[in-house]
Scaffold this active site. Sequence first.
Site, PDB file in Angstrom:
ATOM      1  CD  GLU A  37      -1.246  -0.254   3.653  1.00 39.20           C
ATOM      2  OE1 GLU A  37      -2.046  -1.194   3.616  1.00 39.20           O
ATOM      3  OE2 GLU A  37      -0.960   0.690   4.263  1.00 39.20           O
ATOM      4  CB  CYS A  63       2.856   7.368   3.321  1.00 37.60           C
ATOM      5  SG  CYS A  63       3.673   5.969   4.483  1.00 37.60           S
ATOM      6  CB  CYS A 118       8.071  -5.718   8.126  1.00 31.81           C
ATOM      7  SG  CYS A 118       9.522  -4.903   8.896  1.00 31.81           S
ATOM      8  CB  CYS A 126       7.481  -3.710  15.580  1.00 37.94           C
ATOM      9  SG  CYS A 126       8.828  -2.967  14.852  1.00 37.94           S
ATOM     10  CB  CYS A 144       4.040  -3.181  13.328  1.00 37.44           C
ATOM     11  SG  CYS A 144       3.773  -2.992  11.584  1.00 37.44           S
ATOM     12  N   GLY A 197       7.133  -2.196   5.460  1.00 40.78           N
ATOM     13  CA  GLY A 197       8.368  -2.621   5.349  1.00 40.78           C
ATOM     14  C   GLY A 197       9.520  -2.047   6.148  1.00 40.78           C
ATOM     15  CD  GLU A 198      13.680  -0.240   8.969  1.00 38.90           C
ATOM     16  OE1 GLU A 198      12.821  -0.044   9.561  1.00 38.90           O
ATOM     17  OE2 GLU A 198      14.803   0.389   8.386  1.00 38.90           O
ATOM     18  CB  SER A 200      10.451   6.212   8.792  1.00 38.15           C
ATOM     19  OG  SER A 200       9.880   5.722  10.152  1.00 38.15           O
ATOM     20  CB  SER A 215      10.458   3.738  14.769  1.00 42.47           C
ATOM     21  OG  SER A 215       9.725   4.244  13.576  1.00 42.47           O
ATOM     22  CG  LEU A 216      13.730   6.139  20.676  1.00 40.78           C
ATOM     23  CD1 LEU A 216      14.820   5.793  20.404  1.00 40.78           C
ATOM     24  CD2 LEU A 216      13.990   7.608  21.528  1.00 40.78           C
ATOM     25  CG  HIS A 217       8.190   3.001  18.842  1.00 44.71           C
ATOM     26  ND1 HIS A 217       8.153   4.133  18.179  1.00 44.71           N
ATOM     27  CD2 HIS A 217       8.289   2.243  17.722  1.00 44.71           C
ATOM     28  CE1 HIS A 217       7.678   4.207  16.826  1.00 44.71           C
ATOM     29  NE2 HIS A 217       7.876   2.986  16.265  1.00 44.71           N
ATOM     30  CG  ASN A 237      -4.683   3.235  14.405  1.00 49.08           C
ATOM     31  OD1 ASN A 237      -5.606   3.040  14.982  1.00 49.08           O
ATOM     32  ND2 ASN A 237      -4.593   3.776  13.258  1.00 49.08           N
ATOM     33  CB  CYS A 259       1.793   0.655   8.509  1.00 43.44           C
ATOM     34  SG  CYS A 259       2.450   2.134   8.521  1.00 43.44           S
TER      35      CYS A 259
HETATM   36  N1  SAH Z   1       9.656   0.335   9.439  1.00 41.71           N
HETATM   37  C1  SAH Z   1       9.663   1.645   9.370  1.00 41.71           C
HETATM   38  C2  SAH Z   1       8.895   2.497   8.503  1.00 41.71           C
HETATM   39  C3  SAH Z   1       7.416   1.846   8.563  1.00 41.71           C
HETATM   40  S1  SAH Z   1       6.597   1.904   9.914  1.00 41.71           S
HETATM   41  C4  SAH Z   1       9.813   2.028  10.814  1.00 41.71           C
HETATM   42  O1  SAH Z   1       9.536   1.218  11.815  1.00 41.71           O
HETATM   43  O2  SAH Z   1      10.045   3.098  11.101  1.00 41.71           O
HETATM   44  C5  SAH Z   1       6.151   3.527   9.987  1.00 41.71           C
HETATM   45  C6  SAH Z   1       5.499   4.084  11.344  1.00 41.71           C
HETATM   46  O3  SAH Z   1       4.356   3.195  11.628  1.00 41.71           O
HETATM   47  C7  SAH Z   1       6.571   3.593  12.476  1.00 41.71           C
HETATM   48  O4  SAH Z   1       6.775   4.669  13.099  1.00 41.71           O
HETATM   49  C8  SAH Z   1       5.645   2.837  13.240  1.00 41.71           C
HETATM   50  O5  SAH Z   1       6.008   2.944  14.464  1.00 41.71           O
HETATM   51  C9  SAH Z   1       4.189   3.154  12.889  1.00 41.71           C
HETATM   52  N2  SAH Z   1       3.337   2.063  13.251  1.00 41.71           N
HETATM   53  C10 SAH Z   1       3.338   0.765  13.082  1.00 41.71           C
HETATM   54  N3  SAH Z   1       2.068   0.084  13.550  1.00 41.71           N
HETATM   55  C11 SAH Z   1       1.287   1.233  14.369  1.00 41.71           C
HETATM   56  C12 SAH Z   1       0.383   1.176  15.064  1.00 41.71           C
HETATM   57  N4  SAH Z   1      -0.428   0.016  15.021  1.00 41.71           N
HETATM   58  N5  SAH Z   1      -0.175   2.476  15.367  1.00 41.71           N
HETATM   59  C13 SAH Z   1       0.366   3.343  15.103  1.00 41.71           C
HETATM   60  N6  SAH Z   1       1.685   3.419  14.402  1.00 41.71           N
HETATM   61  C14 SAH Z   1       2.052   2.430  14.059  1.00 41.71           C
HETATM   62 FE1  SF4 Z   2       8.581  -3.289  10.187  1.00 38.33          FE
HETATM   63 FE2  SF4 Z   2       8.246  -0.777  10.630  1.00 38.33          FE
HETATM   64 FE3  SF4 Z   2       6.409  -2.490  11.165  1.00 38.33          FE
HETATM   65 FE4  SF4 Z   2       8.458  -2.657  12.807  1.00 38.33          FE
HETATM   66  S1  SF4 Z   2       6.849  -0.845  12.417  1.00 38.33           S
HETATM   67  S2  SF4 Z   2       7.550  -4.405  11.829  1.00 38.33           S
HETATM   68  S3  SF4 Z   2      10.091  -2.102  11.271  1.00 38.33           S
HETATM   69  S4  SF4 Z   2       7.186  -1.930   9.480  1.00 38.33           S
END
Ligand code: SAH
Ligand code: SF4
Length: 348
Positions: free
Chosen positions: A90, A104, A111, A115, A118, A161-162, A193, A216-218, A292, A335
């Site tokens: 997408e 985007c 991926c 995570c 995700c 994806g990463e 990102s 993406s520190l979190h 989300n 995503c």
């Molecule tokens: N893989 C890369 C880029 C794609 S993810 C990365 O992780 O940075 C893009 C963004 O979507 C990241 O910041 C990720 O933390 C966020 N994301 C993934 N799942 C999410 C969710 N359930 N709610 C909100 N943001 C989310």
């Molecule tokens: Fe991959 Fe980014 Fe999702 Fe983590 S947040 S699984 S790195 S797409």
Amino acid sequence: MTNTKPSLYDYTLQELSRIVTPSFRTKQIYGWLYHQYAQDFNAMKNIPKTLKEQLIQTYIINPLKIVRKEESSDGTIKYLFELQDGKTVEAVWLKMKEDKYTICVSTQVGCKVGCAFCLTAKGGFTRDLTAGEIVAQVVSLKHDNNHPHNKKINIVYMGMGEPLDNLDNLTKAIEIFQEKDGLAIGGKRQTVSTSGLSNKIDALGKMDLGVHIAISLHAVDDELRTELIPMNKAHNIHSIIEAVKRFPIDTRKRVMFEYLVIKNKNDDLGSAKKLIKLLSGIKAKVNLIYFNPYPGTAYQRPSYEDMRNFQEYLIQHGLLATIRDSKGIDISAACGQLKEKTKNKLKD
Ligand code: SAH
Ligand code: SF4
């Protein structure tokens, strides 16, 4: 799997000049691809028939097909694309302020990073996207929205994806976007990102493409970060911060740190305090993201109040902090969710 042909979106101008000569012809074709968004070789009126026929035999133009499109009331449009092998990814067309847009894009089908929060991670990893498949997302969205080639647009590599796990194709796509005779989207309009592959942050930095990075520190301690992003074991917070400090950054700009806020996990002011300490000495900007939720997840969205308190605390202590507005929340937010919805529909 059907026989696939390489896409013309896979080539920099220099590479295409090895396929198509003389150089004015290469530029004409680049113009058809990136200024006219031609989707059919036969539309290339000033190109000799024999050359067109040769190209048709070996190449395709766009490797993507739009299979689903959802428009939100705020102007956000989510696209689901089918690739030549039937896999799907997408991309999102985001309406920013006034007449400004950001695209985007995805860099992989699935991926590997896995995570815990995700949805993309749930389906595992299928394959890297080619440079042409990354480029095609931007051309397709500009074309579908009648966005002229010379009108400025920003690209964020924040889809599925990463990006740094597909570094060669990512950097090739960045270079193709930058082509002066193509879309001419400069590095400063492109943001990569990453979940924090520190060695790849260094590798990207060494290429000096002028792109921005968003981390993406979190989490502010390694224990929680490893729960959320398992590869934090190999690339811990310290190694990421050190890599960011080495990354060539435009002195007028800031590095963006994304912080996904999850209720009762990392939304307390103690975490905010640690975040300030961690980022001291870096010209940073924090983007707070509401988690989300999706069916089956154990994590929860934080309250509006906790989010605001967290942001206020950072600002009061001198850290620039914004809350990401959840664009397109009414269509399928984060995503991977559009894809999930389509899969369920197709099963019906
Ligand atoms: N893989 C890369 C880029 C794609 S993810 C990365 O992780 O940075 C893009 C963004 O979507 C990241 O910041 C990720 O933390 C966020 N994301 C993934 N799942 C999410 C969710 N359930 N709610 C909100 N943001 C989310
Ligand atoms: Fe991959 Fe980014 Fe999702 Fe983590 S947040 S699984 S790195 S797409």
